[in-house]
Design a protein around this motif. Structure first.
Motif, PDB file in Angstrom:
ATOM      1  N   SER A   4       0.843  -1.058  -0.068  1.00  0.00           N
ATOM      2  CA  SER A   4      -0.094   0.107   0.014  1.00  0.00           C
ATOM      3  C   SER A   4       0.803   1.297  -0.057  1.00  0.00           C
ATOM      4  N   SER A   5       2.030   1.263   0.434  1.00  0.00           N
ATOM      5  CA  SER A   5       3.033   2.241   0.443  1.00  0.00           C
ATOM      6  C   SER A   5       4.462   1.907   0.191  1.00  0.00           C
ATOM      7  N   PRO A  81       0.291   8.794  -3.776  1.00  0.00           N
ATOM      8  CA  PRO A  81      -0.020   8.545  -2.269  1.00  0.00           C
ATOM      9  C   PRO A  81       1.356   9.187  -1.521  1.00  0.00           C
ATOM     10  N   LEU A  82       2.440   9.087  -2.052  1.00  0.00           N
ATOM     11  CA  LEU A  82       3.568   9.606  -1.195  1.00  0.00           C
ATOM     12  C   LEU A  82       3.461  10.999  -0.997  1.00  0.00           C
ATOM     13  N   ALA A  84       0.745  12.640  -0.829  1.00  0.00           N
ATOM     14  CA  ALA A  84      -0.505  13.121  -0.205  1.00  0.00           C
ATOM     15  C   ALA A  84      -0.018  12.916   1.284  1.00  0.00           C
ATOM     16  N   ARG A  85       0.595  11.719   1.548  1.00  0.00           N
ATOM     17  CA  ARG A  85       1.440  11.339   2.884  1.00  0.00           C
ATOM     18  C   ARG A  85       2.324  12.448   3.562  1.00  0.00           C
ATOM     19  N   GLY A  86       2.974  13.181   2.276  1.00  0.00           N
ATOM     20  CA  GLY A  86       4.166  14.228   2.857  1.00  0.00           C
ATOM     21  C   GLY A  86       3.251  15.366   3.065  1.00  0.00           C
ATOM     22  N   GLU A  88      -0.023  15.585   4.263  1.00  0.00           N
ATOM     23  CA  GLU A  88      -0.386  15.125   5.850  1.00  0.00           C
ATOM     24  C   GLU A  88       0.664  15.511   6.701  1.00  0.00           C
ATOM     25  N   LEU A  89       1.715  14.904   6.706  1.00  0.00           N
ATOM     26  CA  LEU A  89       2.990  14.980   7.587  1.00  0.00           C
ATOM     27  C   LEU A  89       3.119  16.540   8.021  1.00  0.00           C
ATOM     28  N   GLU A  92       0.353  18.019   9.884  1.00  0.00           N
ATOM     29  CA  GLU A  92       0.383  17.594  11.195  1.00  0.00           C
ATOM     30  C   GLU A  92       1.556  18.104  12.049  1.00  0.00           C
TER      31      GLU A  92
END
Length: 327
Positions: A4-5, A81-82, A84-86, A88-89, A92
């Motif tokens: 998934s990642s 997806p990477l 999007a994760r970045g 989000e991080l 946060e």
């Protein structure tokens, strides 16, 4: 895809063994699925699994051949997806910083800080992190005294990013340098930027100690000659004493853009700058080259004209952008 990642481990594999395997597949038009190098436990097995997971290799209809796929057609399945994760991080991380900022303000204005008026901070990284957090929390005023003249360009770049954010929040900022800082191109660029945003910068012809005062609630001073230990002071009376020292130095100091065009003799100017006459002559030669002039008279005229242009630009900016935030 079975994963998934993906992370640094998979990327490193893609850049090394998996890349070699993919290049071979591209060159040959495919790889035999029964190649012994790709069998379970073989050296290339991990690279094969990654290429299949990512989608860079696919099995042909009869599963006898592993065919290469155009990377452009599968890249987004990994990169998006990477990204999007970045994002989000980062969001946060900013929320955590805001939370710590609010807690920091609460601590510095509480009786607890008064009970522990002095805190030792060890290590350059810890000192810089403390200063960065405290400046980010500032709301009203920053006072800084930076001795020793020139500062490294990377240090100034980091400081500029931090200081500009404070100025944009409406924080009043005053910075004190020694005269020799005027001859550092990186320092001049930094000063020009923060002054254009409302900061004040002066220089002094005498030595002083490094000092940072934030909102008159906390002061940071070095506690060792190599600056690897600092103390953070929260005591109101000690901070008032340090501010008084700063104010007295500030009154004796001169605006950053004055000394070089006042017309003093070389020995007198060198003495005021705290350098040798020979070093001072080198400063003048470098400035002549920078401004493209031959004589000191031309240099003084060019520097004055440069200052006038900067002030004119500021006037136009202020009048043109009526919705701008506080400088």
């Amino acid at each position: 895809m079975t994963r998934s990642s993906y992370g640094p481990t998979e990327r490193h594999l893609l850049e090394t063994a998996a890349r070699e395997l993919y290049a071979e597949a591209v060159t040959l038009g495919g790889l035999p699925a029964d190649d012994v190098r790709l069998a379970e436990g073989a050296d290339a097995r991990e690279a094969l699994v990654l290429l299949l997971d990512v989608g860079l290799l696919r099995r042909s209809g009869d599963e006898g051949l592993l065919q290469p796929v155009d990377p452009a057609s599968v890249q987004s399945q990994v990169v998006v997806p990477l990204g999007a994760r970045g994002a989000e991080l980062l969001t946060e991380s900013a929320r955590w910083a805001d939370a710590f900022s609010e807690l920091g303000q609460l601590y510095r204005t509480s009786p607890v800080a008064a009970v522990s008026p002095i805190t030792e901070i060890h290590g350059l990284d810890n000192i810089n992190s403390f200063i960065h957090a405290a400046v980010n929390d500032s709301r009203t005023e920053l006072l800084t005294a930076q001795p020793h003249g020139r500062r490294p360009a990377n240090t100034l770049a980091e400081a500029e990013n931090r200081d500009v954010k404070a100025l944009d929040r409406g924080v009043r900022m005053r910075t004190l340098y020694q005269h020799s800082a005027r001859h550092s191109p990186a320092t001049r660029e930094y000063v020009a930027d923060i002054v254009s945003r409302g900061a004040e910068v002066r220089t002094l012809d005498e030595f002083f100690r490094r000092l940072i005062v934030i909102d008159r609630q906390v002061a940071v001073v070095p506690a060792s000659d190599n600056h690897h230990v600092a103390i953070a002071i929260h005591d109101a009376s000690l901070i008032a004493y340090l501010v008084d020292i700063f104010e007295r130095s500030w009154e004796r100091a001169q605006p950053f853009n004055r000394l070089l065009v006042e017309g003093h003799s070389d020995p007198a100017s060198a003495k005021r700058l705290g350098v040798s006459t020979r070093t001072y002559a080198g400063y003048i030669a470098a400035l002549k080259e920078e401004y493209g002039v031959q004589t000191r008279f031309q240099l003084g005229y060019a520097m004055n004209a440069d200052t006038d242009r900067a002030h004119l630009d500021e006037d136009f900016d202020d009048g043109d952008d009526l919705d701008a935030g506080p400088a």
